[in-house]
Design a protein around this motif. Structure first.
Motif, PDB file in Angstrom:
ATOM      1  N   THR A   1     -77.795  48.928 -55.652  1.00 60.37           N
ATOM      2  CA  THR A   1     -77.940  48.749 -57.257  1.00 60.37           C
ATOM      3  C   THR A   1     -78.592  50.028 -57.697  1.00 60.37           C
ATOM      4  OG1 THR A   1     -78.848  46.451 -57.144  1.00 60.37           O
ATOM      5  CG2 THR A   1     -79.459  47.567 -58.869  1.00 60.37           C
ATOM      6  N   ALA A   2     -79.645  50.862 -56.840  1.00 61.55           N
ATOM      7  CA  ALA A   2     -80.086  52.011 -57.362  1.00 61.55           C
ATOM      8  C   ALA A   2     -79.005  53.023 -57.331  1.00 61.55           C
ATOM      9  CB  ALA A   2     -81.184  52.437 -56.331  1.00 61.55           C
ATOM     10  N   TRP A   3     -78.109  53.119 -56.225  1.00 60.70           N
ATOM     11  CA  TRP A   3     -76.857  54.006 -56.315  1.00 60.70           C
ATOM     12  C   TRP A   3     -76.060  53.890 -57.352  1.00 60.70           C
ATOM     13  CZ3 TRP A   3     -71.668  53.883 -55.424  1.00 60.70           C
ATOM     14  CH2 TRP A   3     -70.957  55.103 -54.936  1.00 60.70           C
ATOM     15  N   ILE A   4     -75.497  52.578 -57.695  1.00 60.71           N
ATOM     16  CA  ILE A   4     -74.838  52.159 -58.789  1.00 60.71           C
ATOM     17  C   ILE A   4     -75.185  52.884 -60.070  1.00 60.71           C
ATOM     18  CG2 ILE A   4     -73.728  50.541 -60.276  1.00 60.71           C
ATOM     19  CD1 ILE A   4     -73.145  49.040 -57.359  1.00 60.71           C
ATOM     20  N   MET A   5     -76.711  52.516 -60.265  1.00 59.41           N
ATOM     21  CA  MET A   5     -77.243  52.640 -61.702  1.00 59.41           C
ATOM     22  C   MET A   5     -77.412  54.354 -61.764  1.00 59.41           C
ATOM     23  SD  MET A   5     -77.587  49.929 -63.071  1.00 59.41           S
ATOM     24  CE  MET A   5     -78.723  50.609 -64.523  1.00 59.41           C
ATOM     25  N   LYS A   6     -77.547  55.083 -60.745  1.00 57.84           N
ATOM     26  CA  LYS A   6     -77.506  56.539 -60.591  1.00 57.84           C
ATOM     27  C   LYS A   6     -76.184  57.261 -61.070  1.00 57.84           C
ATOM     28  CE  LYS A   6     -79.438  60.540 -58.024  1.00 57.84           C
ATOM     29  NZ  LYS A   6     -79.857  61.012 -56.788  1.00 57.84           N
ATOM     30  N   LYS A   7     -75.244  56.505 -60.340  1.00 61.00           N
ATOM     31  CA  LYS A   7     -73.749  57.351 -60.348  1.00 61.00           C
ATOM     32  C   LYS A   7     -73.124  57.010 -61.651  1.00 61.00           C
ATOM     33  CE  LYS A   7     -72.964  59.128 -56.573  1.00 61.00           C
ATOM     34  NZ  LYS A   7     -72.635  60.487 -56.615  1.00 61.00           N
ATOM     35  N   THR A   8     -73.438  55.625 -62.283  1.00 60.58           N
ATOM     36  CA  THR A   8     -72.568  55.132 -63.575  1.00 60.58           C
ATOM     37  C   THR A   8     -73.316  55.502 -64.841  1.00 60.58           C
ATOM     38  OG1 THR A   8     -73.727  53.050 -63.535  1.00 60.58           O
ATOM     39  CG2 THR A   8     -71.391  53.324 -62.222  1.00 60.58           C
ATOM     40  N   ARG A   9     -74.826  55.809 -64.477  1.00 59.47           N
ATOM     41  CA  ARG A   9     -75.673  56.107 -65.896  1.00 59.47           C
ATOM     42  C   ARG A   9     -75.479  55.014 -66.642  1.00 59.47           C
ATOM     43  NH1 ARG A   9     -76.915  62.033 -66.343  1.00 59.47           N
ATOM     44  NH2 ARG A   9     -76.045  63.116 -64.565  1.00 59.47           N
ATOM     45  N   LEU A  10     -75.535  53.860 -66.221  1.00 60.00           N
ATOM     46  CA  LEU A  10     -75.598  52.761 -67.099  1.00 60.00           C
ATOM     47  C   LEU A  10     -77.179  52.841 -67.646  1.00 60.00           C
ATOM     48  CD1 LEU A  10     -74.097  50.001 -65.056  1.00 60.00           C
ATOM     49  CD2 LEU A  10     -73.011  50.657 -67.240  1.00 60.00           C
ATOM     50  N   PRO A  11     -77.457  51.985 -68.741  1.00 57.32           N
ATOM     51  CA  PRO A  11     -78.777  51.818 -69.432  1.00 57.32           C
ATOM     52  C   PRO A  11     -79.570  50.918 -68.506  1.00 57.32           C
ATOM     53  CG  PRO A  11     -77.241  50.695 -70.796  1.00 57.32           C
ATOM     54  CD  PRO A  11     -76.316  51.476 -69.859  1.00 57.32           C
ATOM     55  N   ALA A  12     -80.873  51.289 -68.361  1.00 59.32           N
ATOM     56  CA  ALA A  12     -81.804  50.372 -67.646  1.00 59.32           C
ATOM     57  C   ALA A  12     -81.633  49.015 -68.007  1.00 59.32           C
ATOM     58  CB  ALA A  12     -83.420  50.854 -68.015  1.00 59.32           C
ATOM     59  N   VAL A  13     -81.387  48.606 -69.064  1.00 63.97           N
ATOM     60  CA  VAL A  13     -81.204  47.077 -69.332  1.00 63.97           C
ATOM     61  C   VAL A  13     -80.183  46.576 -68.549  1.00 63.97           C
ATOM     62  CG1 VAL A  13     -81.107  45.473 -71.353  1.00 63.97           C
ATOM     63  CG2 VAL A  13     -81.526  48.011 -71.974  1.00 63.97           C
ATOM     64  N   ALA A  14     -79.198  47.104 -68.058  1.00 66.20           N
ATOM     65  CA  ALA A  14     -78.198  46.483 -67.140  1.00 66.20           C
ATOM     66  C   ALA A  14     -78.478  46.274 -65.630  1.00 66.20           C
ATOM     67  CB  ALA A  14     -77.099  47.508 -67.137  1.00 66.20           C
ATOM     68  N   THR A  15     -79.660  46.825 -65.212  1.00 68.79           N
ATOM     69  CA  THR A  15     -80.285  46.717 -63.923  1.00 68.79           C
ATOM     70  C   THR A  15     -80.155  45.175 -63.440  1.00 68.79           C
ATOM     71  OG1 THR A  15     -81.446  48.582 -64.126  1.00 68.79           O
ATOM     72  CG2 THR A  15     -82.121  47.423 -62.330  1.00 68.79           C
ATOM     73  N   PRO A  16     -80.701  44.328 -64.384  1.00 69.09           N
ATOM     74  CA  PRO A  16     -80.526  42.841 -63.690  1.00 69.09           C
ATOM     75  C   PRO A  16     -79.140  42.363 -63.454  1.00 69.09           C
ATOM     76  CG  PRO A  16     -82.193  42.948 -65.325  1.00 69.09           C
ATOM     77  CD  PRO A  16     -81.373  44.416 -65.320  1.00 69.09           C
ATOM     78  N   VAL A  17     -78.271  42.772 -64.273  1.00 70.03           N
ATOM     79  CA  VAL A  17     -76.745  42.329 -64.012  1.00 70.03           C
ATOM     80  C   VAL A  17     -75.987  42.826 -62.946  1.00 70.03           C
ATOM     81  CG1 VAL A  17     -74.609  42.097 -65.415  1.00 70.03           C
ATOM     82  CG2 VAL A  17     -76.695  41.873 -66.567  1.00 70.03           C
ATOM     83  N   VAL A  18     -76.458  44.312 -62.680  1.00 68.41           N
ATOM     84  CA  VAL A  18     -75.834  45.149 -61.702  1.00 68.41           C
ATOM     85  C   VAL A  18     -76.386  44.349 -60.572  1.00 68.41           C
ATOM     86  CG1 VAL A  18     -75.668  47.410 -60.587  1.00 68.41           C
ATOM     87  CG2 VAL A  18     -75.501  47.012 -63.014  1.00 68.41           C
ATOM     88  N   SER A  19     -77.615  44.058 -60.331  1.00 69.10           N
ATOM     89  CA  SER A  19     -78.323  43.618 -59.020  1.00 69.10           C
ATOM     90  C   SER A  19     -77.839  42.335 -58.737  1.00 69.10           C
ATOM     91  CB  SER A  19     -79.946  43.506 -59.454  1.00 69.10           C
ATOM     92  OG  SER A  19     -80.571  43.107 -58.149  1.00 69.10           O
ATOM     93  N   LEU A  20     -77.597  41.362 -59.762  1.00 69.25           N
ATOM     94  CA  LEU A  20     -76.895  40.167 -59.261  1.00 69.25           C
ATOM     95  C   LEU A  20     -75.482  40.317 -58.830  1.00 69.25           C
ATOM     96  CD1 LEU A  20     -77.962  38.150 -62.215  1.00 69.25           C
ATOM     97  CD2 LEU A  20     -78.581  37.497 -59.841  1.00 69.25           C
TER      98      LEU A  20
END
Length: 52
Positions: A19-38
């Motif tokens: 999840t951390a890797w995807i959030m860093k690479k895609t630069r999605l807003p922090a609000v998307a973290t729970p959805v990405v994590s799921l």
């Protein structure tokens, strides 16, 4: 320790790292973290089923 126990213990670590890797690479807003994590959790769980 059998393989199933090791896989179960590694699931949260793998999910968090992915999840951390995807959030860093895609630069999605922090609000998307729970959805990405799921989504990542589902993929990691599916892979874990194949490993067991």
């Amino acid at each position: 320790m059998n393989k199933g126990t090791i896989v179960k213990a590694a699931l949260p670590v793998a999910t968090t790292a992915a999840t951390a890797w995807i959030m860093k690479k895609t630069r999605l807003p922090a609000v998307a973290t729970p959805v990405v994590s799921l989504a990542v959790g589902g993929v990691v769980a599916k892979l874990a089923q194949r490993i067991r």
